[in-house]
Design a protein around this motif. Structure first.
Motif, PDB file in Angstrom:
ATOM      1  N   MET A 193       0.852  -1.199   0.000  1.00  0.00           N
ATOM      2  CA  MET A 193       0.000   0.000   0.000  1.00  0.00           C
ATOM      3  C   MET A 193       0.885   1.246   0.000  1.00  0.00           C
ATOM      4  N   ALA A 194       0.609   2.184  -0.915  1.00  0.00           N
ATOM      5  CA  ALA A 194       1.434   3.383  -1.042  1.00  0.00           C
ATOM      6  C   ALA A 194       1.230   4.307   0.152  1.00  0.00           C
ATOM      7  N   THR A 195       2.337   4.906   0.600  1.00  0.00           N
ATOM      8  CA  THR A 195       2.256   5.865   1.694  1.00  0.00           C
ATOM      9  C   THR A 195       1.647   7.167   1.186  1.00  0.00           C
ATOM     10  N   PRO A 196       0.627   7.726   1.868  1.00  0.00           N
ATOM     11  CA  PRO A 196       0.018   8.990   1.416  1.00  0.00           C
ATOM     12  C   PRO A 196       1.052  10.106   1.364  1.00  0.00           C
ATOM     13  N   THR A 197       0.992  10.901   0.319  1.00  0.00           N
ATOM     14  CA  THR A 197       1.907  12.047   0.196  1.00  0.00           C
ATOM     15  C   THR A 197       1.474  13.141   1.156  1.00  0.00           C
ATOM     16  N   PRO A 198       2.393  13.620   2.009  1.00  0.00           N
ATOM     17  CA  PRO A 198       2.001  14.684   2.948  1.00  0.00           C
ATOM     18  C   PRO A 198       1.660  15.967   2.191  1.00  0.00           C
ATOM     19  N   PRO A 199       0.741  16.771   2.725  1.00  0.00           N
ATOM     20  CA  PRO A 199       0.362  18.003   2.028  1.00  0.00           C
ATOM     21  C   PRO A 199       1.537  18.971   1.955  1.00  0.00           C
ATOM     22  N   LYS A 200       1.616  19.698   0.843  1.00  0.00           N
ATOM     23  CA  LYS A 200       2.651  20.719   0.703  1.00  0.00           C
ATOM     24  C   LYS A 200       2.336  21.892   1.625  1.00  0.00           C
ATOM     25  N   LYS A 201       3.395  22.418   2.244  1.00  0.00           N
ATOM     26  CA  LYS A 201       3.233  23.508   3.195  1.00  0.00           C
ATOM     27  C   LYS A 201       3.534  24.845   2.506  1.00  0.00           C
ATOM     28  N   ILE A 202       2.574  25.761   2.573  1.00  0.00           N
ATOM     29  CA  ILE A 202       2.701  27.073   1.951  1.00  0.00           C
ATOM     30  C   ILE A 202       2.667  28.142   3.032  1.00  0.00           C
ATOM     31  N   LEU A 203       3.677  29.014   3.051  1.00  0.00           N
ATOM     32  CA  LEU A 203       3.666  30.175   3.937  1.00  0.00           C
ATOM     33  C   LEU A 203       3.214  31.381   3.116  1.00  0.00           C
ATOM     34  N   LEU A 204       2.151  32.027   3.551  1.00  0.00           N
ATOM     35  CA  LEU A 204       1.598  33.195   2.873  1.00  0.00           C
ATOM     36  C   LEU A 204       1.959  34.438   3.668  1.00  0.00           C
ATOM     37  N   ALA A 205       2.854  35.256   3.141  1.00  0.00           N
ATOM     38  CA  ALA A 205       3.257  36.508   3.797  1.00  0.00           C
ATOM     39  C   ALA A 205       2.438  37.638   3.195  1.00  0.00           C
ATOM     40  N   GLU A 206       1.422  38.084   3.906  1.00  0.00           N
ATOM     41  CA  GLU A 206       0.465  39.074   3.389  1.00  0.00           C
ATOM     42  C   GLU A 206      -0.121  39.844   4.568  1.00  0.00           C
ATOM     43  N   ASP A 207       0.016  41.176   4.559  1.00  0.00           N
ATOM     44  CA  ASP A 207      -0.435  41.975   5.692  1.00  0.00           C
ATOM     45  C   ASP A 207      -1.882  42.450   5.568  1.00  0.00           C
ATOM     46  N   VAL A 208      -2.488  42.337   4.392  1.00  0.00           N
ATOM     47  CA  VAL A 208      -3.888  42.733   4.235  1.00  0.00           C
ATOM     48  C   VAL A 208      -4.763  41.517   4.552  1.00  0.00           C
ATOM     49  N   ARG A 209      -5.484  41.591   5.652  1.00  0.00           N
ATOM     50  CA  ARG A 209      -6.192  40.414   6.166  1.00  0.00           C
ATOM     51  C   ARG A 209      -7.235  39.881   5.182  1.00  0.00           C
ATOM     52  N   ALA A 210      -7.919  40.776   4.488  1.00  0.00           N
ATOM     53  CA  ALA A 210      -8.947  40.325   3.552  1.00  0.00           C
ATOM     54  C   ALA A 210      -8.340  39.467   2.446  1.00  0.00           C
ATOM     55  N   ILE A 211      -7.141  39.848   2.001  1.00  0.00           N
ATOM     56  CA  ILE A 211      -6.470  39.085   0.946  1.00  0.00           C
ATOM     57  C   ILE A 211      -5.969  37.749   1.490  1.00  0.00           C
ATOM     58  N   SER A 212      -5.341  37.766   2.687  1.00  0.00           N
ATOM     59  CA  SER A 212      -4.773  36.534   3.229  1.00  0.00           C
ATOM     60  C   SER A 212      -5.866  35.504   3.526  1.00  0.00           C
ATOM     61  N   LEU A 213      -7.021  35.953   4.003  1.00  0.00           N
ATOM     62  CA  LEU A 213      -8.115  35.025   4.288  1.00  0.00           C
ATOM     63  C   LEU A 213      -8.629  34.385   2.999  1.00  0.00           C
ATOM     64  N   ARG A 214      -8.768  35.203   1.961  1.00  0.00           N
ATOM     65  CA  ARG A 214      -9.298  34.686   0.690  1.00  0.00           C
ATOM     66  C   ARG A 214      -8.341  33.678   0.071  1.00  0.00           C
ATOM     67  N   VAL A 215      -7.048  34.032   0.049  1.00  0.00           N
ATOM     68  CA  VAL A 215      -6.061  33.164  -0.594  1.00  0.00           C
ATOM     69  C   VAL A 215      -5.837  31.897   0.217  1.00  0.00           C
ATOM     70  N   SER A 216      -5.694  32.022   1.540  1.00  0.00           N
ATOM     71  CA  SER A 216      -5.433  30.837   2.365  1.00  0.00           C
ATOM     72  C   SER A 216      -6.609  29.862   2.307  1.00  0.00           C
ATOM     73  N   HIS A 217      -7.841  30.388   2.255  1.00  0.00           N
ATOM     74  CA  HIS A 217      -9.004  29.516   2.146  1.00  0.00           C
ATOM     75  C   HIS A 217      -8.960  28.719   0.840  1.00  0.00           C
ATOM     76  N   ALA A 218      -8.615  29.389  -0.250  1.00  0.00           N
ATOM     77  CA  ALA A 218      -8.536  28.702  -1.545  1.00  0.00           C
ATOM     78  C   ALA A 218      -7.456  27.622  -1.519  1.00  0.00           C
ATOM     79  N   LEU A 219      -6.298  27.916  -0.915  1.00  0.00           N
ATOM     80  CA  LEU A 219      -5.210  26.943  -0.869  1.00  0.00           C
ATOM     81  C   LEU A 219      -5.580  25.743   0.007  1.00  0.00           C
ATOM     82  N   GLU A 220      -6.168  26.011   1.156  1.00  0.00           N
ATOM     83  CA  GLU A 220      -6.545  24.918   2.058  1.00  0.00           C
ATOM     84  C   GLU A 220      -7.619  24.033   1.429  1.00  0.00           C
TER      85      GLU A 220
END
Length: 444
Positions: free
Chosen positions: A1-28
């Protein structure tokens, strides 16, 4: 049985909260593990703790900007090959070339759809999975001479010290474009000319102090408060050895000295006119050009309440126009595509159009969206669509939009800039256009 590939980790450096929430939600939603850093210092801390597979880095952030973060990462052995996607609202080709030299995987111009970022992440991780060394830059051959150009700061350049209209604003929502009111500088390499004395004049004054006493030439387009309120905070007026010559129109209700220095009345301000230590001259403008060294300054009246002018700087074969307040085609709400120089509504504006013909750089407002303008006719500020038409009718080569409405925060201005570019394409004049921001400088 193949070992599941761990999810890729993305660090989002963004100071505008509205943008970071929108982008992080899409990535997750697409299976990525995401953490957010709200400033440059936190970004570096999160890289050490979170150990991301890829960094999405905003160029303009508090405490440490994106370029500083990139330089720090590339100087450390552990992070010198960390893949980075830079996000920025500044799309100047020279700056993008500089960013690319620090080794990012890609650059996204704001505002962008999260789907675009997701596509780039998928493409990148697919390439990494099928190739070797894709994230590594080639090593510099031994003995190769290091190319290390130095910026020639004696070249003519412009700088925006304040880009807001009406009133200063502050807060995280305005971090990218800034909140100071109007102040613009033309630096010939020898002479430094300042146009308008909004709250941005304070920081301009501090930059003058660093160079020691000199002759400052200050041109005032009109005396509405957002264009003069920085004068009492202009440090050179308090320093012996400085000479400040202020140029303004005769048509103001009071003379320009009374208007500028009247802000320093005891009822408003702790320091009075008699306390100023610099030599201050007040000069009325007329139809004759102002000559300052090898720089020529002329002016033209604009459509705005009161005596209001725009200024043209001609120097070293180039022309720059600063016109922050101008309601071009007052009352017109139709399509910009049908306008020509012969249109009946346009003909009365021929003096302004002739003044702008073929300028290399136009610094001009576009304060109102077409949908907002009908309720603001006669307020003295341009409809975005008619401002676009004006640049086409005059063949302007490059446009920096200023006098941002205090209600327009960074996300609103990003959207507005995209609309501006769309309108320019639709009317067949896709010139380079950007939004001005506090501290922005360009070498000519």
């Amino acid at each position: 049985m193949a070992t599941p590939t761990p999810p890729k980790k993305i660090l989002l450096a963004e100071d505008v909260r509205a943008i970071s929430l929108r982008v992080s939600h899409a990535l997750e939603t697409h299976g990525y593990l995401v953490k957010v850093a709200e400033d440059g210092e936190e970004c570096l801390e999160q890289i050490e703790e979170f150990k991301p597979d890829l960094l999405v880095l905003d160029l303009i952030m508090p405490k440490m900007n994106g370029l500083e973060v990139l330089r720090h990462l590339r100087a450390q052995q552990a992070t010198q090959h960390l893949p980075v996607i830079v996000t920025t609202a500044k799309d100047y080709s020279t700056e993008l070339q500089h960013i690319q030299q620090t080794g990012p995987v890609d650059v996204l111009i704001k505002p962008f759809d999260p789907e675009l970022l997701l596509g780039k992440l998928e493409q990148y991780f697919q390439e990494v999975a099928t190739t070797r060394g894709v994230t590594h830059r080639p090593q510099q051959p031994a003995g190769m001479e290091q190319y290390a150009p130095v910026l020639d700061t004696k070249r003519p350049h412009v700088r925006l010290w304040g880009t807001r209209g009406s009133i200063p604003v502050c807060g995280a929502r305005y971090a990218q474009h800034g909140g100071n009111t109007t102040c613009f500088e033309y630096n010939s390499g020898k002479e430094r000319l300042i146009f308008d004395a909004g709250s941005g004049l304070r920081e301009a004054g501090l930059s003058f102090l660093a160079g020691g006493p000199c002759h400052v030439h200050l041109f005032v387009s009109h005396t509405h408060w957002d264009h003069i309120q920085g004068f009492p905070f202009f440090s050179p007026i308090y320093v012996p050895g400085f000479e400040i010559t202020v140029y303004g129109e005769r048509g103001f209700g009071k003379n320009i000295e009374s208007l500028l220095c009247g802000q320093m009345d005891r009822d408003y301000f702790p320091i009075q006119r008699e306390d100023l230590r610099a030599k201050i001259n007040f000069v009325f403008l007329d139809d004759e050009p102002v000559k300052i060294g090898d720089v020529t300054v002329t002016r033209e009246f604009t459509q705005h309440p009161g005596a209001t002018v725009g200024f043209k700087v001609q120097h070293a074969g180039r022309s720059v126009v600063f016109m922050p307040d101008n309601e071009f085609l007052q009352g017109y709400t139709g399509s910009p595509a049908v306008l020509t120089r012969d249109t009946d509504l346009v003909v009365p504006y021929e003096p302004i159009l002739k003044f702008l013909d073929g300028v290399d750089l136009l610094v001009h407002e576009a304060q109102y969206l077409p949908t907002d303008y009908p309720k603001r006719i006669g307020w003295g500020h341009s409809n975005l669509a008619t401002a676009c038409a004006m640049t086409k009718l005059t063949g302007v080569k490059r446009w920096i939009v200023v006098h941002h409405d205090p209600d327009h925060d960074d996300p609103a201005l990003h959207s507005k800039l995209n609309l501006t570019r769309q309108i320019l394409r639709e009317i067949g004049h896709p010139i380079e256009v950007v939004h001005g921001y506090d501290g922005m400088s360009e070498y000519l």
